[in-house]
Design a protein around this motif. Structure first.
Motif, PDB file in Angstrom:
ATOM      1  N   GLU A  49       5.727  10.688   4.619  1.00 44.00           N
ATOM      2  CA  GLU A  49       5.073  10.928   3.646  1.00 44.00           C
ATOM      3  C   GLU A  49       3.791  11.668   3.578  1.00 44.00           C
ATOM      4  O   GLU A  49       3.472  12.219   2.658  1.00 44.00           O
ATOM      5  N   THR A  50       2.952  11.254   4.770  1.00 43.74           N
ATOM      6  CA  THR A  50       1.883  12.112   4.949  1.00 43.74           C
ATOM      7  C   THR A  50       1.916  13.593   5.527  1.00 43.74           C
ATOM      8  O   THR A  50       1.005  14.184   6.110  1.00 43.74           O
ATOM      9  N   GLY A  51       3.206  13.831   5.760  1.00 46.11           N
ATOM     10  CA  GLY A  51       3.450  15.187   6.616  1.00 46.11           C
ATOM     11  C   GLY A  51       3.563  15.256   8.203  1.00 46.11           C
ATOM     12  O   GLY A  51       3.667  16.376   8.524  1.00 46.11           O
ATOM     13  N   GLU A  52       3.388  14.164   8.765  1.00 43.68           N
ATOM     14  CA  GLU A  52       3.271  13.816  10.065  1.00 43.68           C
ATOM     15  C   GLU A  52       4.727  13.685  10.680  1.00 43.68           C
ATOM     16  O   GLU A  52       5.042  12.689  11.029  1.00 43.68           O
ATOM     17  N   ILE A  53       5.446  14.636  10.371  1.00 42.66           N
ATOM     18  CA  ILE A  53       6.954  14.533  10.667  1.00 42.66           C
ATOM     19  C   ILE A  53       7.290  13.984  12.245  1.00 42.66           C
ATOM     20  O   ILE A  53       8.107  13.149  12.301  1.00 42.66           O
ATOM     21  N   LEU A 106      -1.288   2.324   6.782  1.00 41.08           N
ATOM     22  CA  LEU A 106      -1.352   2.345   8.207  1.00 41.08           C
ATOM     23  C   LEU A 106      -2.071   1.148   8.804  1.00 41.08           C
ATOM     24  O   LEU A 106      -1.554   0.775   9.716  1.00 41.08           O
ATOM     25  N   LYS A 107      -3.289   0.903   8.423  1.00 45.19           N
ATOM     26  CA  LYS A 107      -4.045  -0.287   8.859  1.00 45.19           C
ATOM     27  C   LYS A 107      -3.141  -1.483   9.054  1.00 45.19           C
ATOM     28  O   LYS A 107      -3.082  -2.142  10.029  1.00 45.19           O
ATOM     29  N   GLN A 108      -2.616  -1.735   8.041  1.00 45.86           N
ATOM     30  CA  GLN A 108      -1.672  -3.001   7.724  1.00 45.86           C
ATOM     31  C   GLN A 108      -0.475  -2.985   8.757  1.00 45.86           C
ATOM     32  O   GLN A 108      -0.242  -3.976   9.543  1.00 45.86           O
ATOM     33  N   CYS A 109       0.107  -1.736   8.704  1.00 44.65           N
ATOM     34  CA  CYS A 109       1.211  -1.730   9.716  1.00 44.65           C
ATOM     35  C   CYS A 109       0.768  -1.803  11.083  1.00 44.65           C
ATOM     36  O   CYS A 109       1.525  -2.453  11.999  1.00 44.65           O
ATOM     37  N   TYR A 164       0.785  -1.158  -0.170  1.00 43.53           N
ATOM     38  CA  TYR A 164      -0.017  -0.049   0.023  1.00 43.53           C
ATOM     39  C   TYR A 164       0.855   1.223  -0.042  1.00 43.53           C
ATOM     40  O   TYR A 164       0.622   2.271  -0.485  1.00 43.53           O
ATOM     41  N   ILE A 165       2.014   1.080   0.770  1.00 44.44           N
ATOM     42  CA  ILE A 165       2.955   2.349   0.596  1.00 44.44           C
ATOM     43  C   ILE A 165       3.353   2.802  -0.893  1.00 44.44           C
ATOM     44  O   ILE A 165       3.432   3.741  -1.353  1.00 44.44           O
ATOM     45  N   MET A 166       3.670   1.506  -1.552  1.00 44.30           N
ATOM     46  CA  MET A 166       4.024   1.449  -2.851  1.00 44.30           C
ATOM     47  C   MET A 166       3.197   2.266  -3.582  1.00 44.30           C
ATOM     48  O   MET A 166       3.503   3.024  -4.779  1.00 44.30           O
ATOM     49  N   GLU A 167       1.916   2.374  -3.566  1.00 44.79           N
ATOM     50  CA  GLU A 167       0.559   2.724  -4.163  1.00 44.79           C
ATOM     51  C   GLU A 167       0.096   3.957  -3.477  1.00 44.79           C
ATOM     52  O   GLU A 167      -0.878   4.625  -4.026  1.00 44.79           O
ATOM     53  N   GLU A 168       0.882   4.469  -2.357  1.00 49.12           N
ATOM     54  CA  GLU A 168       0.541   5.694  -1.802  1.00 49.12           C
ATOM     55  C   GLU A 168      -0.815   5.516  -1.345  1.00 49.12           C
ATOM     56  O   GLU A 168      -1.507   6.627  -1.389  1.00 49.12           O
ATOM     57  N   GLU A 169      -1.221   4.443  -0.881  1.00 45.22           N
ATOM     58  CA  GLU A 169      -2.624   4.310  -0.069  1.00 45.22           C
ATOM     59  C   GLU A 169      -2.628   4.165   1.365  1.00 45.22           C
ATOM     60  O   GLU A 169      -2.529   3.242   1.764  1.00 45.22           O
TER      61      GLU A 169
END
Length: 172
Positions: free
Chosen positions: A123-127, A97-100, A87-92
């Protein structure tokens, strides 16, 4: 065999090897046997290969198939981590996050899972959250160059620098 007047159950367990469980109170003919064969899921191996090749969608199908089968808890965590990476590879990000989160809930001592969850946050800006995840991963694997590199990327982004994408850890 008796030890302190209690039956002893003898087990021999080697990955990929069957073993039997028995107690001395049973005759050899009536003795119950339990045979367990442990080996890495072929679906996990195939899913990992597809991730390496960059085929996230096919990998996702293979990991889902693996989860419908019989897996150890560690294998189940690895399958969820594989889904996370796909899902990370597809930017989903939501599905990733659910899977992690599921992988971490099953196996909370695997640094790779925290690294990948940190990547989602980065990648979603939550540094800040990314940095927390990387720090957790670093506690578990202090010599990981992947985590160290991603911490540097997060620090750069915190300073407003446009940095390259973080490094995912491929499924194990």
């Amino acid at each position: 065999m008796r030890l302190l007047n209690r039956p002893v159950i003898a087990l021999a367990c080697v990955l990929g090897t069957a073993f039997s469980v028995s107690a001395d109170r049973f005759s050899s003919d009536a003795m119950p046997k339990l045979e367990i064969i442990l080996r890495a899921s072929e679906n996990l191996k195939r899913g990992n290969e597809l991730i390496i090749r960059g085929d996230a969608i096919a990998a996702r199908e293979v990991y889902a198939r693996a989860l419908r089968g019989t897996l150890t808890m560690q294998q189940r965590a690895r399958a969820h981590n594989g889904l996370c990476v796909s899902y990370i590879m597809e930017e989903e990000w939501v599905d990733a996050l659910k899977q992690c989160n599921t992988a971490i809930s099953i196996a909370p001592n695997n640094w790779r899972f925290y690294n990948n969850r940190g990547n989602i946050f980065l990648e979603t800006g939550e540094i800040g959250r990314a940095q927390e995840e990387y720090a957790r991963g670093l506690e578990l694997a202090p010599s990981s160059v992947v985590i160290q590199r991603n911490i540097e990327l997060a620090e750069g982004r915190a300073q407003g620098l446009k940095a390259e994408r973080p490094q995912n850890t491929r499924p194990i």
